[in-house]
Scaffold this active site. Structure first.
Site, PDB file in Angstrom:
ATOM      1  N   ASP A   1       0.784  -1.321   0.032  1.00 11.86           N
ATOM      2  CA  ASP A   1      -0.137   0.200   0.300  1.00 11.86           C
ATOM      3  C   ASP A   1       1.100   1.178  -0.835  1.00 11.86           C
ATOM      4  OD1 ASP A   1       1.420  -0.046   2.340  1.00 11.86           O
ATOM      5  OD2 ASP A   1      -0.789  -0.016   3.495  1.00 11.86           O
TER       6      ASP A   1
ATOM      7  N   GLU B   1       9.222  -4.622  11.021  1.00  7.64           N
ATOM      8  CA  GLU B   1       9.066  -2.836   9.931  1.00  7.64           C
ATOM      9  C   GLU B   1       9.946  -1.858  11.201  1.00  7.64           C
ATOM     10  OE1 GLU B   1       7.385  -0.905   7.397  1.00  7.64           O
ATOM     11  OE2 GLU B   1       8.541   0.631   7.010  1.00  7.64           O
TER      12      GLU B   1
HETATM   13  O1  KIV Z   1       3.566  -1.076   1.664  1.00  4.23           O
HETATM   14  C1  KIV Z   1       4.441  -1.559   1.344  1.00  4.23           C
HETATM   15  O2  KIV Z   1       5.335  -1.316   0.921  1.00  4.23           O
HETATM   16  C2  KIV Z   1       5.265  -2.074   3.119  1.00  4.23           C
HETATM   17  C3  KIV Z   1       6.511  -2.392   2.762  1.00  4.23           C
HETATM   18  C4  KIV Z   1       7.222  -1.370   3.569  1.00  4.23           C
HETATM   19  C5  KIV Z   1       6.538  -3.736   4.270  1.00  4.23           C
HETATM   20  O3  KIV Z   1       4.341  -3.179   3.657  1.00  4.23           O
END
Ligand code: KIV
Length: 277
Positions: free
Chosen positions: A49, A186
């Protein structure tokens, strides 16, 4: 198997069994050409997202809709052959109830062909993860900094420092016990990421975590230097395509203004039939 046979895309169970093995490689993708480029190099590709911030200019991921995810998911699916596709559940599409989560996860998978969904949250999402997995929806979890919760987290801060490390460990254990096949960590301290990786029975996928995680993920436009609004400490720019693109656009504008583009090799004569290309 013949030399030309297609490699089968991994299933979530294949990803789960890579725990402790060769590091899992993954990136985000939002378009067909980028998916094609990363397909031979990645075990799985995430339609993140983050697309809302990276491609749509949104200030956070909170404004991303199911329709945006489905459109980008379909584009990415057209570019993949041997990597598994995981798709993010957008903010507001799964938190209300297990039934809401199932309905939207099933829609994301059936309309895009994704092999799994990813959702953010630990202990508080464990029951939902169990419900989805029991009904045929493989789930990748995401704990630590969960960007859909920046308003309650107070910004994009490192998570799990000091005493908060135990809560993060509980989150990772809870999603594993609920049946998630992998968990994204994260923006957490490297020592904590290593401890979670050692103690949790499913692969950990680090982003701003530790090289000791079972795999890594980065946002494609960050690592290519295409997204330059800001750069998190955990991002390594493996290229500076944004700078190159700006130079190319400026060169084009200058050549158009000077009438040096298009040149003779770029225009068509009217004399030779068949020489139209
Ligand atoms: O939306 C995204 O790109 C993510 C990654 C940062 C893991 O969730």
């Amino acid at each position: 198997m013949s030399a030309t046979a297609k490699k089968r895309a991994p299933m979530p169970e294949d990803i789960r069994t890579r725990k402790g093995g060769a590091p899992l490689v993954s990136l985000t993708a939002y378009t067909t050409p980028m998916a094609q480029m990363m397909d031979p190099h990645c075990d799985f590709v995430l339609v993140g997202d983050s697309v809302g911030m990276v491609l749509h200019g949104l200030p956070s991921t909170l404004g991303v809709t199911m329709e945006m995810m489905i459109m980008h998911g379909q584009a990415v699916a057209r570019g993949l052959n041997s990597a598994m596709m995981v798709i993010d559940m957008p903010f507001g599409s799964y938190e209300e109830s297990r039934e809401q989560a199932f309905r939207n996860a099933a829609r994301l998978m059936s309309e895009t062909g994704a092999g799994a969904v990813k959702l953010e949250g630990g202990v508080e999402m464990a029951e939902t993860i169990r419900f989805l997995v029991a009904r045929g929806i493989p789930v990748m979890a995401h704990v630590g900094l969960t960007p859909q919760s920046i308003n309650t987290l107070g910004g994009y801060k490192v998570q799990g420092r000091g005493d908060a490390g135990e809560a993060l460990m509980n989150d990772a254990q809870a999603v594993a016990q609920a049946g998630a096949f992998a968990v994204v960590l994260e923006k957490v301290p490297a020592t904590l990421a290593d401890r979670v990786t050692a103690e949790v029975p499913i692969p950990t996928i680090g982003i701003g975590a530790s090289a000791g995680c079972d795999g890594q993920i980065l946002v494609l436009d960050d690592m290519l230097g295409l997204f330059t609004a800001f750069k998190a400490k955990f991002v390594k720019r493996f290229a500076n395509l944004g700078e190159q693109a700006e130079v190319a656009i400026a060169d084009y504008a200058r050549e158009v203004t000077e009438r040096s583009f298009p040149a003779s090799e770029h225009v068509f004569g009217d004399e030779t039939p068949g020489a139209s290309s």
